[in-house]
Design a protein around this motif. Structure first.
Motif, mmCIF file in Angstrom:
data_model
loop_
_atom_site.group_PDB
_atom_site.id
_atom_site.type_symbol
_atom_site.label_atom_id
_atom_site.label_comp_id
_atom_site.label_asym_id
_atom_site.label_seq_id
_atom_site.Cartn_x
_atom_site.Cartn_y
_atom_site.Cartn_z
ATOM 1 N N ASP A 51 0.828 -1.197 0.000
ATOM 2 C CA ASP A 51 0.000 0.000 0.000
ATOM 3 C C ASP A 51 0.869 1.254 0.000
ATOM 4 O O ASP A 51 1.900 1.313 0.667
ATOM 5 C CB ASP A 51 -0.903 0.030 1.235
ATOM 6 C CG ASP A 51 -2.102 -0.888 1.109
ATOM 7 O OD1 ASP A 51 -2.396 -1.329 -0.019
ATOM 8 O OD2 ASP A 51 -2.743 -1.176 2.140
ATOM 9 N N LEU A 52 0.421 2.276 -0.714
ATOM 10 C CA LEU A 52 1.066 3.582 -0.671
ATOM 11 C C LEU A 52 0.584 4.331 0.560
ATOM 12 O O LEU A 52 -0.611 4.321 0.874
ATOM 13 C CB LEU A 52 0.740 4.381 -1.934
ATOM 14 C CG LEU A 52 1.402 3.878 -3.221
ATOM 15 C CD1 LEU A 52 0.762 4.536 -4.436
ATOM 16 C CD2 LEU A 52 2.899 4.147 -3.196
ATOM 17 N N ASN A 89 -8.989 5.257 -0.087
ATOM 18 C CA ASN A 89 -8.821 4.112 -0.985
ATOM 19 C C ASN A 89 -9.690 4.229 -2.236
ATOM 20 O O ASN A 89 -9.312 3.779 -3.317
ATOM 21 C CB ASN A 89 -9.136 2.810 -0.236
ATOM 22 C CG ASN A 89 -7.971 2.348 0.628
ATOM 23 O OD1 ASN A 89 -6.855 2.188 0.133
ATOM 24 N ND2 ASN A 89 -8.205 2.158 1.905
ATOM 25 N N ASP A 90 -10.871 4.847 -2.094
ATOM 26 C CA ASP A 90 -11.717 5.079 -3.257
ATOM 27 C C ASP A 90 -11.047 6.028 -4.247
ATOM 28 O O ASP A 90 -11.232 5.917 -5.460
ATOM 29 C CB ASP A 90 -13.071 5.664 -2.829
ATOM 30 C CG ASP A 90 -13.981 4.619 -2.201
ATOM 31 O OD1 ASP A 90 -13.708 3.415 -2.396
ATOM 32 O OD2 ASP A 90 -14.949 5.001 -1.524
ATOM 33 N N LEU A 91 -10.266 6.970 -3.707
ATOM 34 C CA LEU A 91 -9.623 7.972 -4.553
ATOM 35 C C LEU A 91 -8.415 7.422 -5.303
ATOM 36 O O LEU A 91 -8.061 7.921 -6.374
ATOM 37 C CB LEU A 91 -9.172 9.167 -3.706
ATOM 38 C CG LEU A 91 -10.271 10.075 -3.140
ATOM 39 C CD1 LEU A 91 -9.661 11.051 -2.140
ATOM 40 C CD2 LEU A 91 -10.962 10.834 -4.256
ATOM 41 N N ILE A 92 -7.774 6.405 -4.741
ATOM 42 C CA ILE A 92 -6.517 5.914 -5.307
ATOM 43 C C ILE A 92 -6.754 5.237 -6.658
ATOM 44 O O ILE A 92 -7.382 4.199 -6.753
ATOM 45 C CB ILE A 92 -5.820 4.932 -4.340
ATOM 46 C CG1 ILE A 92 -5.383 5.667 -3.071
ATOM 47 C CG2 ILE A 92 -4.601 4.283 -5.010
ATOM 48 C CD1 ILE A 92 -4.794 4.770 -2.017
ATOM 49 N N THR A 131 -12.311 9.747 -11.361
ATOM 50 C CA THR A 131 -12.342 10.595 -12.555
ATOM 51 C C THR A 131 -12.408 12.071 -12.188
ATOM 52 O O THR A 131 -11.968 12.925 -12.964
ATOM 53 C CB THR A 131 -13.563 10.239 -13.427
ATOM 54 O OG1 THR A 131 -14.756 10.358 -12.636
ATOM 55 C CG2 THR A 131 -13.452 8.816 -13.949
ATOM 56 N N LEU A 132 -12.950 12.394 -10.999
ATOM 57 C CA LEU A 132 -13.037 13.784 -10.584
ATOM 58 C C LEU A 132 -11.656 14.415 -10.505
ATOM 59 O O LEU A 132 -11.443 15.537 -10.982
ATOM 60 C CB LEU A 132 -13.740 13.888 -9.229
ATOM 61 C CG LEU A 132 -13.736 15.276 -8.582
ATOM 62 C CD1 LEU A 132 -14.510 16.263 -9.440
ATOM 63 C CD2 LEU A 132 -14.310 15.211 -7.177
ATOM 64 N N LEU A 133 -10.698 13.699 -9.904
ATOM 65 C CA LEU A 133 -9.352 14.249 -9.769
ATOM 66 C C LEU A 133 -8.724 14.503 -11.137
ATOM 67 O O LEU A 133 -8.015 15.495 -11.332
ATOM 68 C CB LEU A 133 -8.476 13.292 -8.949
ATOM 69 C CG LEU A 133 -8.916 13.049 -7.496
ATOM 70 C CD1 LEU A 133 -7.959 12.085 -6.813
ATOM 71 C CD2 LEU A 133 -8.996 14.363 -6.727
ATOM 72 N N GLU A 176 -0.528 18.692 -8.031
ATOM 73 C CA GLU A 176 0.037 17.389 -7.685
ATOM 74 C C GLU A 176 -0.711 16.859 -6.475
ATOM 75 O O GLU A 176 -1.141 17.633 -5.617
ATOM 76 C CB GLU A 176 1.526 17.507 -7.350
ATOM 77 C CG GLU A 176 2.395 18.082 -8.446
ATOM 78 C CD GLU A 176 3.815 18.335 -7.951
ATOM 79 O OE1 GLU A 176 4.401 17.406 -7.359
ATOM 80 O OE2 GLU A 176 4.313 19.452 -8.126
ATOM 81 N N ILE A 177 -0.839 15.541 -6.404
ATOM 82 C CA ILE A 177 -1.530 14.940 -5.262
ATOM 83 C C ILE A 177 -0.900 13.603 -4.915
ATOM 84 O O ILE A 177 -0.469 12.861 -5.804
ATOM 85 C CB ILE A 177 -3.046 14.773 -5.562
ATOM 86 C CG1 ILE A 177 -3.802 14.330 -4.293
ATOM 87 C CG2 ILE A 177 -3.275 13.795 -6.704
ATOM 88 C CD1 ILE A 177 -5.306 14.429 -4.430
ATOM 89 N N ALA A 178 -0.781 13.342 -3.628
ATOM 90 C CA ALA A 178 -0.316 12.044 -3.133
ATOM 91 C C ALA A 178 -1.366 11.539 -2.157
ATOM 92 O O ALA A 178 -1.659 12.209 -1.158
ATOM 93 C CB ALA A 178 1.040 12.169 -2.443
ATOM 94 N N ILE A 179 -1.942 10.383 -2.460
ATOM 95 C CA ILE A 179 -3.011 9.821 -1.630
ATOM 96 C C ILE A 179 -2.504 8.572 -0.931
ATOM 97 O O ILE A 179 -2.035 7.634 -1.574
ATOM 98 C CB ILE A 179 -4.243 9.464 -2.479
ATOM 99 C CG1 ILE A 179 -4.698 10.677 -3.295
ATOM 100 C CG2 ILE A 179 -5.374 8.957 -1.605
ATOM 101 C CD1 ILE A 179 -5.765 10.346 -4.311
ATOM 102 N N GLY A 180 -2.588 8.568 0.391
ATOM 103 C CA GLY A 180 -2.139 7.412 1.153
ATOM 104 C C GLY A 180 -3.299 6.524 1.557
ATOM 105 O O GLY A 180 -4.370 7.018 1.925
ATOM 106 N N ALA A 181 -3.089 5.217 1.481
ATOM 107 C CA ALA A 181 -4.108 4.278 1.936
ATOM 108 C C ALA A 181 -4.319 4.367 3.441
ATOM 109 O O ALA A 181 -5.237 3.751 3.984
ATOM 110 C CB ALA A 181 -3.705 2.849 1.553
#
Length: 239
Positions: free
Chosen positions: A79-80, A171-174, A178-180, A190-195
Motif C-alpha cells: 500500500d502507498l 482508498n476510493d480515490l486511489i 475521474t473527478l481528480l 500534484e496529489i499524493a493519496i495514502g491508503a
C-alpha cells in the motif's frame, strides 16, 4: 531546549513529553504503559510524541495521545502511504503513518541514495512511500520500486497541503477517481493519496489547494455528481 509537554497539554509529532518523575522510565517497578501516539526513545531517554493531540492519563502510569488518527489497521504490504518524519537516525528514519508503532524507513531506500549521498530528510518532512512489511512486525516503508526508481515516491514538497481523510474514502480515490483527473484539466496540481487516510496536495496558490481539499471533502460527505462538484470547486476558488 524544547519544553516538555505535560498531561492534558497539546503535542505535535516529535515533542518531548514529561510523563513521570521516576528515576528510570524503563524501571520495571514503574509499570508505565504507552498507548497510541507515544514511544520511548532509548538514545535520549525521553518520551516522544508521534501524533497530534492531547496527552491523556486514563489510569495511573498509562498514557496516550488523544487526537484524530485515521484507522490504519487495514493497511497491507504494498500500500502507498503518506507519513510524517518523527526522527532521523544514523541510517534510517522513524515515520508516523498512523500505526500505533512508528514505521522504519532506511535512508538507502530512496532513489540514488548511497553511503556518500544520503537524502536530505529531517523531522517534520512529509514522506510518500510504499509499505514493505506489516502485521506483527514494526511497519517498514520504502521510497523506491523494484527497479530502484522513485516512481513518484520520496520527500514531498514542504509547501504542499496535508490533511486527513477516512481510510475508506482515501482508498476510493486511489487510481480510480475521474473527478481528480477532470480537476487536473481545470488547474495543474500534484496529489499524493495514502491508503492510511492522508492526502497531500500541491498547487500554484494556497487558495487552489484549499479548493481542492474542499472538493475532496465534499465528495466524501455528499453524493454529488461531477458537475455539482465542479461548481463547488469553482465557488471555493472565488470565495
Amino acid at each position: 531546549m524544547d519544553i516538555e509537554r505535560q498531561i492534558d497539554e497539546f503535542v505535535l509529532p516529535g515533542d518531548t513529553v514529561a510523563l513521570s518523575t521516576l528515576p528510570s522510565p524503563l524501571d520495571s517497578s514503574s509499570s508505565i504503559v504507552l498507548g497510541p501516539g507515544l514511544h520511548y526513545d532509548k538514545d535520549t531517554s525521553a518520551f516522544i510524541s508521534h501524533a497530534c493531540g492531547h496527552i491523556r492519563e486514563p489510569t495511573s502510569l498509562t498514557y496516550y495521545v488523544d487526537g484524530h488518527r485515521p484507522c490504519a489497521s487495514s493497511l497491507s504490504t504494498g500500500d502507498l502511504v503518506v507519513g510524517i518524519v518523527v526522527r532521523r537516525q544514523l541510517e534510517s528514519l522513524l515515520v508516523d503513518i498512523g500505526y500505533n508503532e512508528l514505521a522504519s524507513l532506511s535512508l538507502y531506500d530512496f532513489e540514488g541514495s548511497t553511503k556518500r549521498t544520503k537524502p536530505n530528510v529531517d523531522r517534520g518532512d512529509v514522506i510518500y512511500g510504499r509499505l514493505k512489511i506489516d502485521g506483527e512486525c514494526q511497519p517498514q516503508i520504502v521510497c523506491v520500486n523494484e527497479d530502484g526508481k522513485a516512481d513518484g515516491m520520496g520527500v514531498l514538497n514542504d509547501d504542499g497541503y496535508l490533511f486527513d481523510l477516512s481510510v475508506d474514502i482515501a482508498n476510493d480515490l486511489i487510481g480510480q477517481d475521474t473527478l481528480l483527473k477532470d480537476l487536473g484539466n481545470e488547474i495543474p496540481y500534484e496529489i499524493a493519496i495514502g491508503a492510511n487516510g492522508r492526502i497531500w496536495i500541491k498547487a500554484k496558490t494556497t487558495r487552489q489547494m484549499i479548493a481542492l481539499r474542499n472538493i475532496i471533502l465534499e465528495r466524501a460527505k455528499n453524493k454529488l455528481d461531477i458537475n455539482q462538484l465542479k461548481e463547488v470547486f469553482a465557488q471555493s476558488l472565488v470565495s
